[in-house]
Design a protein around this motif. Sequence first.
Motif, PDB file in Angstrom:
ATOM      1  N   CYS A  26       3.653   3.066   4.757  1.00  0.00           N
ATOM      2  CA  CYS A  26       4.775   3.113   5.697  1.00  0.00           C
ATOM      3  C   CYS A  26       6.075   3.518   4.995  1.00  0.00           C
ATOM      4  CB  CYS A  26       4.973   1.738   6.334  1.00  0.00           C
ATOM      5  SG  CYS A  26       5.483   0.489   5.126  1.00  0.00           S
ATOM      6  N   CYS A  78       0.840  -1.194   0.000  1.00  0.00           N
ATOM      7  CA  CYS A  78       0.000   0.000   0.000  1.00  0.00           C
ATOM      8  C   CYS A  78       0.879   1.250   0.000  1.00  0.00           C
ATOM      9  CB  CYS A  78      -0.935   0.010   1.189  1.00  0.00           C
ATOM     10  SG  CYS A  78      -0.167   0.539   2.734  1.00  0.00           S
ATOM     11  N   CYS A 133       4.682  -1.752   9.518  1.00  0.00           N
ATOM     12  CA  CYS A 133       4.143  -2.010   8.183  1.00  0.00           C
ATOM     13  C   CYS A 133       3.059  -3.067   8.324  1.00  0.00           C
ATOM     14  CB  CYS A 133       5.235  -2.513   7.243  1.00  0.00           C
ATOM     15  SG  CYS A 133       4.581  -3.004   5.630  1.00  0.00           S
ATOM     16  N   ARG A 134       1.873  -2.775   7.790  1.00  0.00           N
ATOM     17  CA  ARG A 134       0.768  -3.735   7.892  1.00  0.00           C
ATOM     18  C   ARG A 134       0.721  -4.698   6.708  1.00  0.00           C
ATOM     19  NH1 ARG A 134      -1.162  -5.131  12.251  1.00  0.00           N
ATOM     20  NH2 ARG A 134      -3.110  -5.738  11.290  1.00  0.00           N
ATOM     21  N   CYS A 135       1.512  -4.434   5.669  1.00  0.00           N
ATOM     22  CA  CYS A 135       1.324  -5.200   4.429  1.00  0.00           C
ATOM     23  C   CYS A 135       2.408  -6.246   4.167  1.00  0.00           C
ATOM     24  CB  CYS A 135       1.297  -4.264   3.226  1.00  0.00           C
ATOM     25  SG  CYS A 135       0.081  -2.961   3.329  1.00  0.00           S
TER      26      CYS A 135
HETATM   27  S1  FES Z   1       3.340  -1.295   2.606  1.00  0.00           S
HETATM   28 FE1  FES Z   1       1.394  -1.019   3.511  1.00  0.00          FE
HETATM   29  S2  FES Z   1       1.939  -0.456   5.551  1.00  0.00           S
HETATM   30 FE2  FES Z   1       3.826  -1.021   4.724  1.00  0.00          FE
END
Ligand code: FES
Lengths: 331, 163
Positions: free
Chosen positions: B105, B102, B137-139
């Motif tokens: 971050c 996304c 980082c959530r992804c």
């Molecule tokens: S790429 Fe989405 S929060 Fe790190």
Amino acid sequence: MMRLPPFRYLAPKSAQEAAKMLADHAADEAMPVAGGTDLYPNMKRRQFTPRVLVGLSRVENSRGVSGSSNDGITIGGMTTLTRVEQNELLQTHYPAITTAAALVSAPVLRNMGTLGGNLCIDTRCNYYNQSYEWRKSINFCMKKDGEICWVAPSSKRCWAVSSSDTAPVFIALDAECTLVGPDGERRVPVKSLYEHDGIDFLKKKREEILTEIHVPKVNGRRATYLKLRRRDSIDFPILGVAAAIETAKDGTVEKARIVLTAVESAPVEADKAEAVLVGKKLTEDAIEEAASIAYRPAKPLDNTDLTNAYRKKMARVYVARALRELMRAEP
Amino acid sequence: MAEKQHLHLHVNGEPVDVVAPIHNTLLEVLRENLRLTGTKHGCELGECGTCTVLVDGEPVLSCLALPIELQDAEILTVEGLTEDGKAHPLQIAFAETGAAQCGYCTPGILMAAKSLLEKNPSPARREIEEALAGNLCRCTGYIQILQAIERAAAGDVGKPISV
Ligand code: FES
Ligand SMILES: Cc1cc2nc3c(=O)[nH]c(=O)nc-3n(C[C@H](O)[C@H](O)[C@H](O)COP(=O)(O)OP(=O)(O)OC[C@H]3O[C@@H](n4cnc5c(N)ncnc54)[C@H](O)[C@@H]3O)c2cc1C
Ligand code: SF4
Ligand code: FES
């Protein structure tokens, strides 16, 4: 955006000037700020709304480490935790201090947060470290804007948790600090800074600025700090154990300090367990005996992360681990 | 009662004058006054690291910094990473390894990583992890981020990726 409430900003050049500025305003009207890493989140959540901020960033001679292991050392209150953690004198002779500083949050926060600020951070609670709207939805609590304590509803006091990682270490090292007021300064033991009250948790006067921390000469004292938290990379302590001992040549313990943090509204010294160790050698039996006593004064409540029963159990485990570390570090 | 202040800042190598209320954070001034929206706002409470910028080369959280205290400092944001319109090797490495999903971050992590590589040009993985401890980082699960930073550090940008 979660924004700061409006304030006027003053930039004194000395701690005494800062203290005067604070004394010139009524309580709650003005607050000092160092790194702001504790105060600004709280202000964004409207736990504090001072109309005046007295910024300490321009206060002269308030940073750095001086002294030696033979004479004792002095650390400026405005020294960042990064500078504390990276100081070679401290790393060599007072590793418990650098360990505790390095365990505070993450590097980016330690670049901003100061040691003086760390010793003065607000107490914490799951019902308090929340946005204004969240707190409003439960009709607030005694610590801010409300009447009762949601953790202990029949309690007359607030049980928010003392959460500084460095405070227990400085207490275990018998450190003192200098407090500068409008008319002069005084030096007090770090231990006497704290009060068992989640709201009035600091015993210093509100206008006093913490300018220096003084740690006595090493004198053979070995110390360590262990911290429990859910995420090792960033979280506040939900239990911290600082332990220090001085031993005679034959290994007999002459002085012992065991200080727990994040179990009460002030750091808690386990004096009964300390007394048990004195006069004994630091054997596995002595360690188990001390640990079985040391965890008793811990009164974790259901207001931080993980369960209070687990945290209490872990207090015993962590005290034993800390003492074993000191046993292994026998000179 | 919001007192406005004339601020002289140094951002991405250029002096800038801003008029903003004193209680506006560096994050707010960067995004709202200077329109440098590369720096993201996440938690705004010091917990996520997405607002990380460099102040005199050191990573700090712009959501907890006051511009009035930074008037003598050199502030670098993600917009300042490119040189002559060319992406920084870290940025290229992030694109190559898929270190941004996304991307929320990413600006903060790029800045923290730049500061790390300047002090420690070939960090061990553990050292990278430590330097990024404050950047969530959530992804990605972090692996590609660590690989990207190692790739940039090794000067492997532009080389084929071995899987
Ligand atoms: S790429 Fe989405 S929060 Fe790190
Ligand atoms: C995400 C996050 C994680 C954190 N994790 C930890 C953690 O694991 N362990 C931990 O111990 N802390 C933690 N903190 C709290 C904080 O970042 C640190 O304790 C930091 O050292 C505070 O210092 P500061 O200079 O930023 O304090 P400030 O925010 O500037 O001040 C804190 C308080 O002390 C007062 N004050 C500041 N300096 C002085 C002084 N010299 N004299 C008198 N009063 C003063 C202020 O008025 C304020 O009430 C965390 C904070 C965040 C946002
Ligand atoms: S311990 Fe009770 S009074 Fe104190 S902050 Fe928590 S809920 Fe509020
Ligand atoms: S937005 Fe600054 S740390 Fe999350």
